[in-house]
Scaffold this active site. Structure first.
Site, PDB file in Angstrom:
ATOM      1  N   ASP A   1       0.879  -1.153   0.000  1.00 20.97           N
ATOM      2  CA  ASP A   1       0.000   0.000   0.000  1.00 20.97           C
ATOM      3  C   ASP A   1       0.931   1.221   0.000  1.00 20.97           C
ATOM      4  OD1 ASP A   1      -2.372   1.615   0.410  1.00 20.97           O
ATOM      5  OD2 ASP A   1      -1.679   1.836   2.481  1.00 20.97           O
TER       6      ASP A   1
ATOM      7  N   ARG B   1     -12.017   7.620  -2.393  1.00 17.08           N
ATOM      8  CA  ARG B   1     -12.418   9.020  -2.197  1.00 17.08           C
ATOM      9  C   ARG B   1     -13.933   9.132  -2.002  1.00 17.08           C
ATOM     10  NH1 ARG B   1     -10.390  12.713  -6.959  1.00 17.08           N
ATOM     11  NH2 ARG B   1      -8.632  11.317  -6.616  1.00 17.08           N
TER      12      ARG B   1
ATOM     13  N   SER C   1      -5.569   4.926  -4.285  1.00 10.71           N
ATOM     14  CA  SER C   1      -5.519   6.339  -4.684  1.00 10.71           C
ATOM     15  C   SER C   1      -5.413   6.529  -6.184  1.00 10.71           C
ATOM     16  CB  SER C   1      -4.321   7.019  -4.027  1.00 10.71           C
ATOM     17  OG  SER C   1      -4.223   8.352  -4.484  1.00 10.71           O
TER      18      SER C   1
ATOM     19  N   GLY D   1      -7.309   3.829   3.618  1.00 15.97           N
ATOM     20  CA  GLY D   1      -7.458   2.787   2.592  1.00 15.97           C
ATOM     21  C   GLY D   1      -8.758   2.841   1.823  1.00 15.97           C
ATOM     22  N   ILE D   2      -9.679   3.714   2.252  1.00 19.53           N
ATOM     23  CA  ILE D   2     -11.013   3.773   1.655  1.00 19.53           C
ATOM     24  C   ILE D   2     -11.021   4.769   0.492  1.00 19.53           C
ATOM     25  CG2 ILE D   2     -13.430   4.364   2.184  1.00 19.53           C
ATOM     26  CD1 ILE D   2     -12.567   1.867   3.629  1.00 19.53           C
TER      27      ILE D   2
ATOM     28  N   ASP E   1      -1.376  -0.399   6.130  1.00 15.69           N
ATOM     29  CA  ASP E   1      -1.582   0.327   7.390  1.00 15.69           C
ATOM     30  C   ASP E   1      -3.065   0.442   7.739  1.00 15.69           C
ATOM     31  OD1 ASP E   1      -2.144   2.164   5.275  1.00 15.69           O
ATOM     32  OD2 ASP E   1      -2.096   3.784   6.742  1.00 15.69           O
TER      33      ASP E   1
ATOM     34  N   ASN F   1      -4.220   9.260  -7.166  1.00 19.22           N
ATOM     35  CA  ASN F   1      -3.026  10.112  -7.226  1.00 19.22           C
ATOM     36  C   ASN F   1      -1.754   9.297  -7.015  1.00 19.22           C
ATOM     37  OD1 ASN F   1      -4.345  12.826  -7.372  1.00 19.22           O
ATOM     38  ND2 ASN F   1      -5.240  12.132  -5.446  1.00 19.22           N
TER      39      ASN F   1
ATOM     40  N   ASP G   1      -0.135   5.103   0.696  1.00 20.70           N
ATOM     41  CA  ASP G   1      -0.438   6.152   1.682  1.00 20.70           C
ATOM     42  C   ASP G   1      -0.394   5.576   3.094  1.00 20.70           C
ATOM     43  OD1 ASP G   1      -1.012   8.044  -0.369  1.00 20.70           O
ATOM     44  OD2 ASP G   1      -3.038   7.238  -0.567  1.00 20.70           O
TER      45      ASP G   1
HETATM   46  C1  BG6 Z   1      -5.957   5.502  -0.089  1.00 22.05           C
HETATM   47  C2  BG6 Z   1      -5.964   6.386   1.137  1.00 22.05           C
HETATM   48  O1  BG6 Z   1      -4.652   5.086  -0.342  1.00 22.05           O
HETATM   49  O2  BG6 Z   1      -6.439   6.224  -1.228  1.00 22.05           O
HETATM   50  C3  BG6 Z   1      -7.345   6.978   1.356  1.00 22.05           C
HETATM   51  O3  BG6 Z   1      -5.589   5.606   2.265  1.00 22.05           O
HETATM   52  C4  BG6 Z   1      -7.809   7.688   0.093  1.00 22.05           C
HETATM   53  O4  BG6 Z   1      -7.285   7.889   2.432  1.00 22.05           O
HETATM   54  C5  BG6 Z   1      -7.768   6.727  -1.092  1.00 22.05           C
HETATM   55  O5  BG6 Z   1      -9.147   8.162   0.244  1.00 22.05           O
HETATM   56  C6  BG6 Z   1      -8.185   7.389  -2.403  1.00 22.05           C
HETATM   57  O6  BG6 Z   1      -7.241   8.378  -2.701  1.00 22.05           O
HETATM   58  P1  BG6 Z   1      -7.424   9.506  -3.805  1.00 22.05           P
HETATM   59  O7  BG6 Z   1      -6.041  10.109  -3.906  1.00 22.05           O
HETATM   60  O8  BG6 Z   1      -7.845   8.837  -5.076  1.00 22.05           O
HETATM   61  O9  BG6 Z   1      -8.461  10.456  -3.318  1.00 22.05           O
HETATM   62 MG    MG Z   2      -2.705   3.197   3.521  1.00 23.20          MG
END
Ligand code: BG6
Ligand code: MG
Length: 226
Positions: free
Chosen positions: A15, A55, A120, A52-53, A174, A122, A17
């Site tokens: 993972d 957006r 994510s 981990g959830i 995490d 991003n 973030d």
């Molecule tokens: C996960 C994060 O890796 O990515 C979450 O732990 C986040 O907090 C999720 O909401 C989605 O990320 P993004 O960057 O697409 O908004």
């Molecule tokens: Mg994480």
């Protein structure tokens, strides 16, 4: 090439973030800014269940049953993401969490593979800012699958990109949702952080600081045998 712990381990799926870098903090700050603007109660404690959830699902949880038109939902997700992008703009290799780079180097030196399994959208930007791309064999992110964690799809997608099955890969997470996703589909799981969050993992460390490949493999050996 692989490392034997009873079963052959051939890869690690990380993972991103909160595991390799502390962007979990930036996700929190971006949601907090949005929540404050909208007059929504949101605490650090609330944020723990968002790790981990995705957006959209995160916003649904923050809204706690409040109903908004789809257009407003999209605007709030975009606003949060703009805040998040501002926060990660200065991210650099210095922002790798302690032990992350060392572990990735050890994995590569042992002839094993490394991948990212992050919800994510991003993730690619964060990976590039951290300078991680040369150390990775596959990236699965928020665009790779429909069903996000705790569904197992993202980690299965990463393993498939590596040409491996779940039993050959170790997932490092995490988040409770990520641990659940990986365990549900037969991966070995390393949890990072408090046990209330990652206690479902096969082995838990406070962080990757000082954790070597050999520590993980020997800690996983009983889980594999048992
Ligand atoms: C996960 C994060 O890796 O990515 C979450 O732990 C986040 O907090 C999720 O909401 C989605 O990320 P993004 O960057 O697409 O908004
Ligand atoms: Mg994480």
């Amino acid at each position: 090439m692989g490392v034997t712990t009873g079963v052959l381990i051939k890869a690690f799926i990380f993972d991103l973030d909160g595991v390799l870098t502390d962007t979990a903090e930036y996700h929190y700050r971006a949601w907090k800014r949005l929540a404050d603007e909208e007059g929504l109660p949101f605490t650090r404690e609330d944020n723990e269940s968002l790790r981990g959830i995705s957006r959209r699902e995160s916003l649904t949880l923050i809204l706690k049953g409040r109903v908004y038109p789809e257009e407003k939902i999209r605007e709030m997700m975009a606003r949060k993401n703009n805040y998040y992008l501002q926060y990660i703009h200065e991210l650099s290799p210095r922002d790798l969490l302690p032990g992350a780079r060392e572990l990735l180097d050890e994995i590569r030196a042992a002839g094993l593979k490394s991948a990212i399994g992050s919800a994510s959208r991003n993730a690619e930007e964060v990976i590039d800012r951290l300078g991680l791309r040369p150390l990775l064999d596959a990236i699965s992110d928020g665009y790779s699958v429909e069903r996000q964690k705790p569904a197992p799809d993202l980690f299965l997608h990463a393993a498939a990109q590596l040409g491996l099955g779940p039993s050959e890969c170790v997932v490092v997470e995490d988040a409770a949702a990520g641990v659940e996703a990986a365990k549900a589909s037969g991966f070995r799981v390393v949890g990072l952080g408090p046990r209330e969050r990652t206690g479902g993992a096969d082995v838990v460390f406070p962080s990757l600081a000082g954790v070597h490949l050999s520590d993980i493999l020997s800690a996983l050996a009983p889980a594999v045998r048992g």
